[in-house]
Write an enzyme that holds these catalytic residues in place. Structure first.
Site, short mmCIF file in Angstrom:
data_model
loop_
_atom_site.label_atom_id
_atom_site.label_comp_id
_atom_site.label_asym_id
_atom_site.label_seq_id
_atom_site.Cartn_x
_atom_site.Cartn_y
_atom_site.Cartn_z
N LYS A 44 0.86 -1.19 0.00
CA LYS A 44 0.00 0.00 0.00
C LYS A 44 0.90 1.24 0.00
CE LYS A 44 -4.40 0.78 2.39
NZ LYS A 44 -5.06 0.64 3.68
O1 G3P Z 1 -7.75 1.42 5.52
C1 G3P Z 1 -8.10 2.66 5.05
C2 G3P Z 1 -9.48 3.15 5.41
O2 G3P Z 1 -10.42 2.14 5.24
C3 G3P Z 1 -9.57 3.90 6.71
O3 G3P Z 1 -10.88 4.08 7.15
O4 G3P Z 1 -12.52 4.74 8.89
O5 G3P Z 1 -10.09 5.31 9.19
O6 G3P Z 1 -11.48 6.50 7.49
P1 G3P Z 1 -11.26 5.23 8.25
#
Ligand code: G3P
Length: 217
Positions: free
Chosen positions: A83
């Site tokens: 990533k």
């Molecule tokens: O892994 C990346 C993403 O899914 C993060 O989500 O909830 O931290 O905005 P969030």
């Protein structure tokens, strides 16, 4: 649509993998910190629990160090997907790694133009963050629609991985648009199974079944 779990919690991944519906896992530095586990060790463990891609994120900001980190991460297992952030150095790294046959997930995407750049850099996955988009007064799903249109216009092979999913409606909308993948916290994936009428229906059927006095086994 493929389902990825957005977590580094082993017990949750095991539970979801047992349903046969889990296609991969995504992690990020915040999720690794939350797990309290060693990054290399937990990534190796996760990669052994699912056959599909397991995203592990580099933390360097320059191309050269990103490549060094990616080398360590991709040596963990064949299904590790590197990533990288959506920056110039991130996309340089994406181009180099995918040219080498390594899966790359380009993360922190907040515009359709960024998604276009990631596809041109040969990304395996682009991760638009719909929840964080919504949080900031934008329409996360409109972004997914735009990316779908652009990728279809040019037959880009990059898969749209809807990230930062907060609730089941995000999943439904992603599927209606034709996103390739969605990654969600385990609690959101588990909530997909639920419906009050399913529970009510089971309750009614079991009550009537009991009244017959029969047993199947
Ligand atoms: O892994 C990346 C993403 O899914 C993060 O989500 O909830 O931290 O905005 P969030």
């Amino acid at each position: 649509m493929q389902f990825f779990a957005d977590t580094a919690e082993i017990d949750d991944i095991k539970e979801l993998a047992a349903t046969g519906l889990l296609d991969g896992v995504t992690t990020n530095p915040s999720l690794i910190a939350k797990s309290g586990r060693d990054f290399m060790e937990v990534t190796r463990e996760i990669a052994g629990l699912v056959d599909g891609p397991v995203s592990a994120e580099v933390v360097a900001l320059d191309h050269e160090t990103m490549m060094k980190e990616a080398d360590k991460l991709r040596a963990i297992a064949d299904n590790v997907c590197i990533k990288v952030p959506l920056t110039i150095d991130g996309l340089k790294t994406c181009k180099a790694l995918t040219g080498d046959g390594t899966m790359v997930n380009v993360t922190l995407c907040f515009s359709a133009n960024q998604a276009l750049l990631a596809a041109k850099a040969g990304a395996s996955f682009i991760s638009p963050f719909v929840g964080r988009h919504d949080d900031n007064g934008f329409d996360g799903m409109a972004l997914i629609e735009d990316i779908r249109l652009i990728y279809d216009n040019y037959n880009f092979a990059t898969e749209i991985l809807v990230a930062s999913v907060r609730h089941v409606t995000h999943v439904l909308e992603a599927a209606l648009i034709g996103a390739d993948v969605m990654t969600a916290p385990p609690k959101v994936i588990k909530a997909l199974f639920n419906h009050v009428l399913t529970d009510k229906g089971i309750e009614g059927f079991l009550k009537d079944w009991k009244s017959t006095g029969q047993s199947i086994l």
